[in-house]
Write an enzyme that holds these catalytic residues in place. Structure first.
Site, PDB file in Angstrom:
ATOM      1  CB  CYS A 191     -65.398 -32.881 -52.301  1.00  0.00           C
ATOM      2  SG  CYS A 191     -64.521 -34.368 -51.840  1.00  0.00           S
ATOM      3  CB  CYS A 217     -66.740 -36.497 -52.797  1.00  0.00           C
ATOM      4  SG  CYS A 217     -65.966 -35.707 -51.423  1.00  0.00           S
ATOM      5  CG  ASP A 218     -68.809 -34.910 -55.823  1.00  0.00           C
ATOM      6  OD1 ASP A 218     -69.308 -35.933 -55.324  1.00  0.00           O
ATOM      7  OD2 ASP A 218     -68.970 -33.775 -55.345  1.00  0.00           O
TER       8      ASP A 218
END
Ligand code: NDP
Length: 314
Positions: free
Chosen positions: A138, A141-142
């Site tokens: 992701c 997200c990261d």
């Protein structure tokens, strides 16, 4: 284990666009639905940035905001939302039984499955070893953790194209590893990739192993046409190779295809068991869009309502 004696009209498993749309329709039809959100409340859109193709949002909308809107709309009509995972189902009798991970048993006249799909992984030993130590599925997200660093994205569909262009805004260089000599992504997404100067596409390239001991340092890759191996240095390794339906708890109970997608009757969300309906990415191996998931969620609620009224339950 605690068993509830109350028999619900409609229990929905999953809280993505399909689950919430089913809830909106079921609640407005007076079925007092209960949603069990599962481990990823809001579903896959919670890990997306801009959604530009959902009608009604001409300027686009952030995925998490859209799911929050879905949730508020479902709650407005009296949907009960429970942040738990359903781990077992028993569909052998007319009253369906569902068990939560914490051991609670729930009864319902109808069940709408909207469990969605989850990211697929390459299956490399080094991928597991370095998970969350540079390996991610992701970018949204990261990606932030890799700001200013070189990264690798694996995949050739819309997700990979989207992740690569997203990361290219944060990182000086993005290596996109495509296993064949063409991408599956839509033309518009491929155009975006091609126009982004700091994305380098490595055609015909597969990963042999991800390198690094405690953190990712790169990947050893092979050219599938020449057999030549090489090393790409990078600190982030993003896997974007598609998804698999979250249907394992229905194995042996509901009909599913070779990939695990639930099989529904033509032009319907009815499964092989009366009173159990399947919607969204868990039953759609073709379109897998938020809007199509919402559409089948709506169908499932309408079909559940029809069944329960035919039986005189509502
Ligand atoms: P897809 O199934 O479309 O694509 C998966 C990609 O990963 C394929 O290109 C495949 O390669 C590659 N792949 C699979 N396994 C491996 C492996 N072991 N090693 C290397 N590569 C591998 O999945 P997506 O998640 O990209 O998209 C799913 C759906 O969601 C699609 O319908 C897509 O259009 C949609 N989507 C739409 C977006 C948007 O409109 N904004 C954004 C994201 C997704 P190969 O081609 O060789 O099979």
């Amino acid at each position: 284990m605690t068993t509830e004696t109350k028999i619900n009209d409609c229990v929905i498993i999953g809280s993505g666009p399909a689950g919430y749309t089913a809830a909106i329709y079921a609640a407005r039809a007076g079925m007092k639905p209960i949603i069990f959100t599962g481990i990823e409340p809001g579903g896959q859109l919670m890990i997306t940035t801009d959604v530009e193709n959902y009608p009604g949002y001409p300027k686009g909308i952030m995925g998490p905001q859209m799911m929050d809107d879905f949730k508020i709309q479902a709650e407005r009509f009296g949907t009960e939302i429970i942040y738990e995972v359903i781990s077992e189902v028993d569909f052998t009798s007319e009253i369906k039984k569902l068990k939560t991970e914490s051991g609670k048993e729930i009864l319902s006249h109808s069940v709408i499955i909207a469990t969605g799909a989850s990211a697929k992984w390459l299956g490399l030993e080094t991928e597991t070893k370095l998970m969350n130590k540079g390996v991610s599925a992701c970018a949204v997200c990261d990606g932030f953790f890799f700001k200013g660093q070189e990264v690798i994205v694996v995949g050739a569909g819309d997700t990979a194209a989207e992740e690569a262009t997203y990361l290219a805004k944060l990182c000086p260089k993005v290596h996109l590893l495509v296993r064949r000599d063409e991408m599956r992504a839509s033309k518009i997404m491929q155009d975006r990739v091609n126009k982004t100067e700091n994305i380098e596409i490595h055609w015909d390239t597969s990963t042999i192993e991800i390198l690094g001991e405690s953190e990712v340092t790169g990947a050893k890759v092979v050219n599938n046409k020449t057999g030549e191996t090489s090393i790409i240095n990078a600190t982030g390794f993003f896997v974007a190779i598609g998804h698999k339906p979250n249907t394992s708890i229905f194995k042996g109970i509901l009909d599913m295809d070779d990939l695990g997608y639930l099989i529904t009757k033509p032009d319907s969300t009815k499964t092989n068991i009366e009173g159990v309906f399947a919607s969204g990415d868990a039953q759609d191996r073709i379109y897998r869009q938020a809007v199509t998931a919402a559409g089948t969620g709506c169908m499932a609620a309408l079909e559940a309502e029809r069944l329960l009224s035919e039986k005189g339950i509502i």
